[in-house]
Structure formats: structure tokens, C-alpha cells
Write an enzyme that holds these catalytic residues in place. Structure first.
Site, PDB file in Angstrom:
ATOM      1  N   GLU A  55       0.840  -1.193   0.000  1.00  0.00           N
ATOM      2  CA  GLU A  55       0.000   0.000   0.000  1.00  0.00           C
ATOM      3  C   GLU A  55       0.878   1.248   0.000  1.00  0.00           C
ATOM      4  O   GLU A  55       0.383   2.353   0.102  1.00  0.00           O
ATOM      5  CB  GLU A  55      -0.960  -0.017   1.188  1.00  0.00           C
ATOM      6  CG  GLU A  55      -0.320   0.085   2.542  1.00  0.00           C
ATOM      7  CD  GLU A  55      -1.353   0.158   3.668  1.00  0.00           C
ATOM      8  OE1 GLU A  55      -1.604  -0.896   4.261  1.00  0.00           O
ATOM      9  OE2 GLU A  55      -1.875   1.243   3.941  1.00  0.00           O
ATOM     10  N   CYS A  57      -3.594  -3.325   4.334  1.00  0.00           N
ATOM     11  CA  CYS A  57      -2.739  -4.421   4.827  1.00  0.00           C
ATOM     12  C   CYS A  57      -3.221  -5.793   4.358  1.00  0.00           C
ATOM     13  O   CYS A  57      -2.578  -6.806   4.635  1.00  0.00           O
ATOM     14  CB  CYS A  57      -2.665  -4.389   6.341  1.00  0.00           C
ATOM     15  SG  CYS A  57      -2.275  -2.767   6.985  1.00  0.00           S
ATOM     16  N   HIS A  82      -2.843 -10.295  11.654  1.00  0.00           N
ATOM     17  CA  HIS A  82      -2.245  -9.038  11.200  1.00  0.00           C
ATOM     18  C   HIS A  82      -1.867  -8.257  12.457  1.00  0.00           C
ATOM     19  O   HIS A  82      -2.691  -8.119  13.372  1.00  0.00           O
ATOM     20  CB  HIS A  82      -3.242  -8.247  10.344  1.00  0.00           C
ATOM     21  CG  HIS A  82      -2.796  -6.827  10.147  1.00  0.00           C
ATOM     22  ND1 HIS A  82      -1.564  -6.524   9.615  1.00  0.00           N
ATOM     23  CD2 HIS A  82      -3.370  -5.633  10.473  1.00  0.00           C
ATOM     24  CE1 HIS A  82      -1.407  -5.212   9.596  1.00  0.00           C
ATOM     25  NE2 HIS A  82      -2.485  -4.646  10.116  1.00  0.00           N
TER      26      HIS A  82
HETATM   27  N1  CAA Z   1       1.124   1.993  31.016  1.00  0.00           N
HETATM   28  C1  CAA Z   1       0.480   0.917  30.506  1.00  0.00           C
HETATM   29  N2  CAA Z   1      -0.522   1.034  29.566  1.00  0.00           N
HETATM   30  C2  CAA Z   1      -0.860   2.289  29.154  1.00  0.00           C
HETATM   31  C3  CAA Z   1      -0.225   3.432  29.661  1.00  0.00           C
HETATM   32  C4  CAA Z   1       0.819   3.261  30.640  1.00  0.00           C
HETATM   33  N3  CAA Z   1       1.470   4.301  31.159  1.00  0.00           N
HETATM   34  N4  CAA Z   1      -0.757   4.505  29.053  1.00  0.00           N
HETATM   35  C5  CAA Z   1      -1.704   4.053  28.189  1.00  0.00           C
HETATM   36  N5  CAA Z   1      -1.764   2.718  28.265  1.00  0.00           N
HETATM   37  C6  CAA Z   1      -2.622   1.806  27.474  1.00  0.00           C
HETATM   38  C7  CAA Z   1      -4.039   2.319  27.334  1.00  0.00           C
HETATM   39  O1  CAA Z   1      -4.840   1.959  28.449  1.00  0.00           O
HETATM   40  C8  CAA Z   1      -4.455   1.619  26.055  1.00  0.00           C
HETATM   41  O2  CAA Z   1      -4.796   0.295  26.337  1.00  0.00           O
HETATM   42  P1  CAA Z   1      -6.168  -0.327  25.773  1.00  0.00           P
HETATM   43  O3  CAA Z   1      -6.129  -0.198  24.265  1.00  0.00           O
HETATM   44  O4  CAA Z   1      -6.108  -1.753  26.205  1.00  0.00           O
HETATM   45  O5  CAA Z   1      -7.253   0.471  26.363  1.00  0.00           O
HETATM   46  C9  CAA Z   1      -3.173   1.582  25.225  1.00  0.00           C
HETATM   47  O6  CAA Z   1      -2.101   1.801  26.156  1.00  0.00           O
HETATM   48  C10 CAA Z   1      -3.085   2.669  24.177  1.00  0.00           C
HETATM   49  O7  CAA Z   1      -3.316   3.895  24.802  1.00  0.00           O
HETATM   50  P2  CAA Z   1      -4.226   4.982  24.118  1.00  0.00           P
HETATM   51  O8  CAA Z   1      -5.512   4.349  23.658  1.00  0.00           O
HETATM   52  O9  CAA Z   1      -4.322   6.171  24.984  1.00  0.00           O
HETATM   53  O10 CAA Z   1      -3.285   5.302  22.877  1.00  0.00           O
HETATM   54  P3  CAA Z   1      -3.450   6.251  21.662  1.00  0.00           P
HETATM   55  O11 CAA Z   1      -4.548   7.222  21.796  1.00  0.00           O
HETATM   56  O12 CAA Z   1      -2.086   6.809  21.469  1.00  0.00           O
HETATM   57  O13 CAA Z   1      -3.841   5.302  20.421  1.00  0.00           O
HETATM   58  C11 CAA Z   1      -3.793   3.623  18.773  1.00  0.00           C
HETATM   59  C12 CAA Z   1      -3.512   3.957  20.251  1.00  0.00           C
HETATM   60  C13 CAA Z   1      -5.224   4.013  18.443  1.00  0.00           C
HETATM   61  C14 CAA Z   1      -3.589   2.157  18.545  1.00  0.00           C
HETATM   62  C15 CAA Z   1      -2.799   4.451  17.906  1.00  0.00           C
HETATM   63  O14 CAA Z   1      -1.501   3.975  18.130  1.00  0.00           O
HETATM   64  C16 CAA Z   1      -3.084   4.423  16.419  1.00  0.00           C
HETATM   65  O15 CAA Z   1      -3.895   5.208  15.917  1.00  0.00           O
HETATM   66  N6  CAA Z   1      -2.377   3.527  15.638  1.00  0.00           N
HETATM   67  C17 CAA Z   1      -2.538   3.429  14.198  1.00  0.00           C
HETATM   68  C18 CAA Z   1      -3.800   2.719  13.795  1.00  0.00           C
HETATM   69  C19 CAA Z   1      -3.749   1.222  14.008  1.00  0.00           C
HETATM   70  O16 CAA Z   1      -2.708   0.616  14.078  1.00  0.00           O
HETATM   71  N7  CAA Z   1      -4.924   0.608  14.108  1.00  0.00           N
HETATM   72  C20 CAA Z   1      -5.015  -0.833  14.298  1.00  0.00           C
HETATM   73  C21 CAA Z   1      -6.242  -1.421  13.641  1.00  0.00           C
HETATM   74  S1  CAA Z   1      -6.258  -0.993  11.906  1.00  0.00           S
HETATM   75  C22 CAA Z   1      -5.122  -2.077  11.200  1.00  0.00           C
HETATM   76  O17 CAA Z   1      -4.753  -3.046  11.786  1.00  0.00           O
HETATM   77  C23 CAA Z   1      -4.592  -1.743   9.852  1.00  0.00           C
HETATM   78  C24 CAA Z   1      -3.244  -1.161  10.011  1.00  0.00           C
HETATM   79  O18 CAA Z   1      -2.236  -1.859   9.984  1.00  0.00           O
HETATM   80  C25 CAA Z   1      -3.133   0.287  10.238  1.00  0.00           C
END
Ligand code: CAA
Length: 387
Positions: free
Chosen positions: A79, A111, A233
Site C-alpha cells: 500500500e 494491509c 495481522h
Molecule cells: N502503562 C500501561 N498502559 C498504558 C499506559 C501506561 N502508562 N498509558 C496508556 N496505556 C494503554 C491504554 O490503556 C491503552 O490500552 P487499551 O487499548 O487496552 O485500552 C493503550 O495503552 C493505548 O493507549 P491509548 O488508547 O491512549 O493510545 P493512543 O490514543 O495513542 O492510540 C492507537 C492507540 C489508536 C492504537 C494508535 O496507536 C493508532 O492510531 N495507531 C494506528 C492505527 C492502528 O494501528 N490501528 C489498528 C487497527 S487498523 C489495522 O490493523 C490496519 C493497520 O495496519 C493500520
């Protein structure tokens, strides 16, 4: 008739950014990354590395074991392709010096495309057992700076030789699939970075898994307990953990910690230190299983769940072949990972911004250690070399 993966090898870039370095820069608790999303490092491609040079690095050891004349097609899934018209596979074909009697095409759906290319290759070999198809899944995952996705970047390429009587895994006929037109992650044509509705994307991933699973069980009559190892994935390893627990709950299986670790942990080891590699990530997970599982898994059933945002998902399985361990390329893969050089956040930003522009003319500094690299661009034409 058995058809599947005869040889498999992956490659990643020569540099990485540690999520400890990343967390210190952003003044965020590092455990958000190491525990919260389950990632430690992200492979970072220098400006003279793209999906073509990564794919060539992944494919080269396979081509040492089969005559170039025998490759009848390249199915290149990505992609993050390098041209809107010419397929990345055509550049790869030239760089690797393959025969003109070979077809080349690029596959795209986020993906998911790697799984689509693998399934297409198995269909082609079933129709004509003389085919030897090189399936490539290669991507460089890139998000905007200071977005939630920035911590989930990475890159990698997987090359798979798909043949009759494969030595590693025979892909079983029958799969479950699911498509739904949603906007969870996308990249408009003019952008080098993806846009994502992060939390929503994780929900769509899990929902797609449940639908693909339902279709899979209807089609194949196989159930959860028929599968020994599960590959997902892996955009970040916590996603695979959530996926496996969601699937177990859906089918009413009570997973112990030992079950969970046995069924999924070996397939997460490499992804944890490489990061997301989009279309390649599922197969990096499969290679991670092969290289890290302690037991000999001959005769065992492995499942594959592919998820491509937007979204298309597929669930399918394969049976590990007798003697598969003798053709694995574990050492090369582990060397590639361990020999990567760490980057400071400033050095990462420098690579990031250089690769952000699409110049009409440029000669790149030699930062990619090879064996293949992007030399430069002249009048919008890309030139590669063997290092
Ligand atoms: N210690 C331990 N855990 C902690 C923590 C700390 N100090 N602070 C936060 N966490 C945990 C949170 O509780 C959360 O856990 P849960 O998901 O179990 O609730 C986790 O860490 C992530 O924290 P946030 O939700 O606050 O993180 P974020 O807002 O930065 O977003 C994300 C996380 C949405 C995955 C972001 O990284 C993102 O947008 N990634 C890109 C999109 C992606 O990969 N999506 C996956 C599905 S789509 C797909 O698979 C296709 C692809 O390849 C893109």
C-alpha cells in the site's frame, strides 16, 4: 494436490527508533508503548530504501535456491507503492534480473493485499502446477509526526515462493472473508502518510475478525480447537492479543495464560521489534512463529487472519509440512534484525522528512546498507542498484 509456501524470507531496514527514545522525546511514560500497545522498536527506512529495495532484499536468498528462469509471476502486494502506474514488481523484476517470460502485477488493499496475493498465487498453481510464483508483501508504515499513529510505524518485506508440494506450509482450500466500506484508515493519492481514526480502526478490526471467522467456520467446518497456532495481522502486538482473546470469547473457549502464550506469543516476537509493516506484517508474524516456537510443529495447523483497513478481512489456514525446519532462514533474519543501528529522534526526523518529498531529480546519500538500494530519481524515473 498440495499448494503453498515453499520458501519464505523477510527483510527489514538497517535502522530503528526505540520506543524508549520516542517516549523520552514526547515525555510520555514508556510503558504506554511497551505494555499499552506492546511495542519496543520501529524499523525506520532511510531515504534510499523503499518497498522495491526492501522486496529485493527479502527475495534475494530465495533466488539463490531457484533459477530466475523458473519464476513465472511476481505478485507484489503493497500500500506504499512507488508509482501510480508502473507496478513495484516491474522495478523488482529488473533489479533481480528475472526472465522476460514472467508476469508482474501490483496488489493493493491496505494491509490485506499480501493475503490476497498469496491466495491468488495458490489458485494459479492449482490451475497450473508448473508455476513458481514469487509473492511479495512489502510496506513502509508512516504516519504524521505527533499523531497517535506515530508510535506504530515500521517497515518490512516478506518474499514467499508459492509452488506445488511446498516444503514449509500447504495452504488449505476454503477461507472466510468480510468486506465493508468504512473509513478507519486511508491515504489520499497526494499523501505520503496515512490518515487514521485510531480507536475506531481497532474496533473495525475486531468486528471484521468475528465476521470472517463465522464465514470461515461455515465454509470449512473447522473450529477453534482444530487450530494449533494463530497468526494475526499485527499493527502493534497488543492488537493481536486483543484479537485472540476476542476470538476465544466468541467461540466460548476459556483461554488460560499458557494457552494464550503457546498459541500466539511466538508469532509476535519479531513484530514487537520491527513495528507495523502493513501488508507484510501477517507474514512477518508467521516467520516469527517459525523462528521462535520451541517445538517442531510439523503436521500442525496454523491460521492466518489478514485485516486491511477500509476494510477487507480474510481468515484461512495451512498445514505445516514434514521437514520444514531444514529450509527456514532463521539466522539471516535474526542477523538483519540484530544488526540494525539505533537512531536518535533527530536522526529519525531527518530520514522522515527526506523521504517525505517526491523530488523530480535527486541522488541519495548511501545510508541503506543493501544489498539493494534506491540510487536516485532523474526526471521522475527511479534508479536502483545492487550494493
Ligand atoms: N502503562 C500501561 N498502559 C498504558 C499506559 C501506561 N502508562 N498509558 C496508556 N496505556 C494503554 C491504554 O490503556 C491503552 O490500552 P487499551 O487499548 O487496552 O485500552 C493503550 O495503552 C493505548 O493507549 P491509548 O488508547 O491512549 O493510545 P493512543 O490514543 O495513542 O492510540 C492507537 C492507540 C489508536 C492504537 C494508535 O496507536 C493508532 O492510531 N495507531 C494506528 C492505527 C492502528 O494501528 N490501528 C489498528 C487497527 S487498523 C489495522 O490493523 C490496519 C493497520 O495496519 C493500520
Amino acid at each position: 494436490m498440495k499448494v503453498g509456501i515453499d520458501l519464505i524470507h523477510f527483510a527489514t531496514a538497517d535502522y530503528y527508533l526505540g520506543l524508549d527514545t520516542f517516549a523520552a522525546e514526547k515525555q510520555i511514560d514508556v510503558e504506554k508503548y511497551t505494555i499499552g500497545i506492546g511495542q519496543e522498536k520501529m524499523s525506520i527506512a532511510p531515504p534510499d530504501e523503499d518497498v522495491v529495495s526492501l522486496a529485493a532484499k527479502a527475495a534475494a536468498p530465495i533466488l539463490e535456491q531457484i533459477s530466475r528462469e523458473e519464476i513465472s509471476a511476481i505478485l507484489f502486494a503493497t500500500e506504499t507503492g512507488v508509482d501510480q502506474s508502473k507496478s513495484a514488481g516491474a522495478f523488482l523484476h529488473g533489479l533481480l534480473g528475472l526472465s522476460n517470460r514472467c508476469r508482474v502485477v501490483e496488489f493493493k488493499h491496505a494491509c490485506y493485499a499480501g493475503a490476497a496475493a498469496l491466495q491468488m498465487a495458490t489458485t494459479m498453481v492449482r490451475a497450473n502446477p508448473n508455476e513458481n510464483i514469487l509473492v511479495i508483501a512489502a510496506d513502509i508504515a508512516k504516519y504524521d509526526i505527533d499523531t497517535s499513529g506515530e508510535a506504530t510505524q515500521g517497515c518490512g518485506a516478506v518474499a514467499m515462493l508459492v509452488t506445488e508440494n511446498p516444503r514449509i506450509i500447504a495452504i488449505e482450500p476454503g477461507s472466510g472473508y468480510y468486506t465493508n466500506d468504512v473509513m478507519d484508515f486511508w491515504r489520499p493519492n497526494h499523501r505520503t502518510t496515512a490518515l487514521v481514526d485510531g480507536k475506531y480502526s481497532t474496533k473495525v478490526y475486531l468486528n471484521s475478525l468475528k465476521h470472517a471467522w463465522e464465514h470461515f467456520t461455515e465454509q470449512t467446518k473447522r473450529n477453534f480447537n482444530d487450530i494449533d497456532y494463530f497468526c494475526y495481522h499485527i499493527p502493534f502486538t497488543k492488537m493481536a492479543e486483543k484479537a485472540h482473546k476476542t476470538l476465544a470469547k466468541k467461540v466460548g473457549v476459556k483461554l488460560t495464560q499458557a494457552d494464550f502464550e503457546k498459541q500466539t506469543l511466538p508469532s509476535q516476537a519479531y513484530n514487537r521489534i520491527i513495528g507495523n509493516s502493513y501488508s507484510a506484517s501477517l507474514f512477518v508474524g508467521f516467520i516469527s512463529l517459525l523462528d521462535n516456537v520451541r517445538d517442531n510443529i510439523e503436521g500442525k495447523r496454523v491460521s492466518f487472519f489478514s485485516y486491511g483497513s477500509g476494510c477487507v478481512a480474510e481468515f484461512f489456514t495451512g498445514i505445516m509440512q514434514t521437514g520444514y525446519q531444514s529450509v527456514l532462514m532463521t539466522q539471516q533474519q535474526q542477523d538483519n534484525i540484530s544488526q540494525r543501528k539505533p537512531l536518535s529522534y533527530a536522526a529519525y526526523l531527518d530520514f522522515y522528512h527526506q523521504a517525505d518529498v517526491n523530488p523530480d531529480n535527486i541522488i541519495y546519500q548511501k545510508t541503506n546498507k543493501g544489498p539493494y538500494r534506491l540510487v536516485g530519481i532523474e526526471d521522475y524515473k527511479r534508479y536502483y542498484e545492487k550494493v
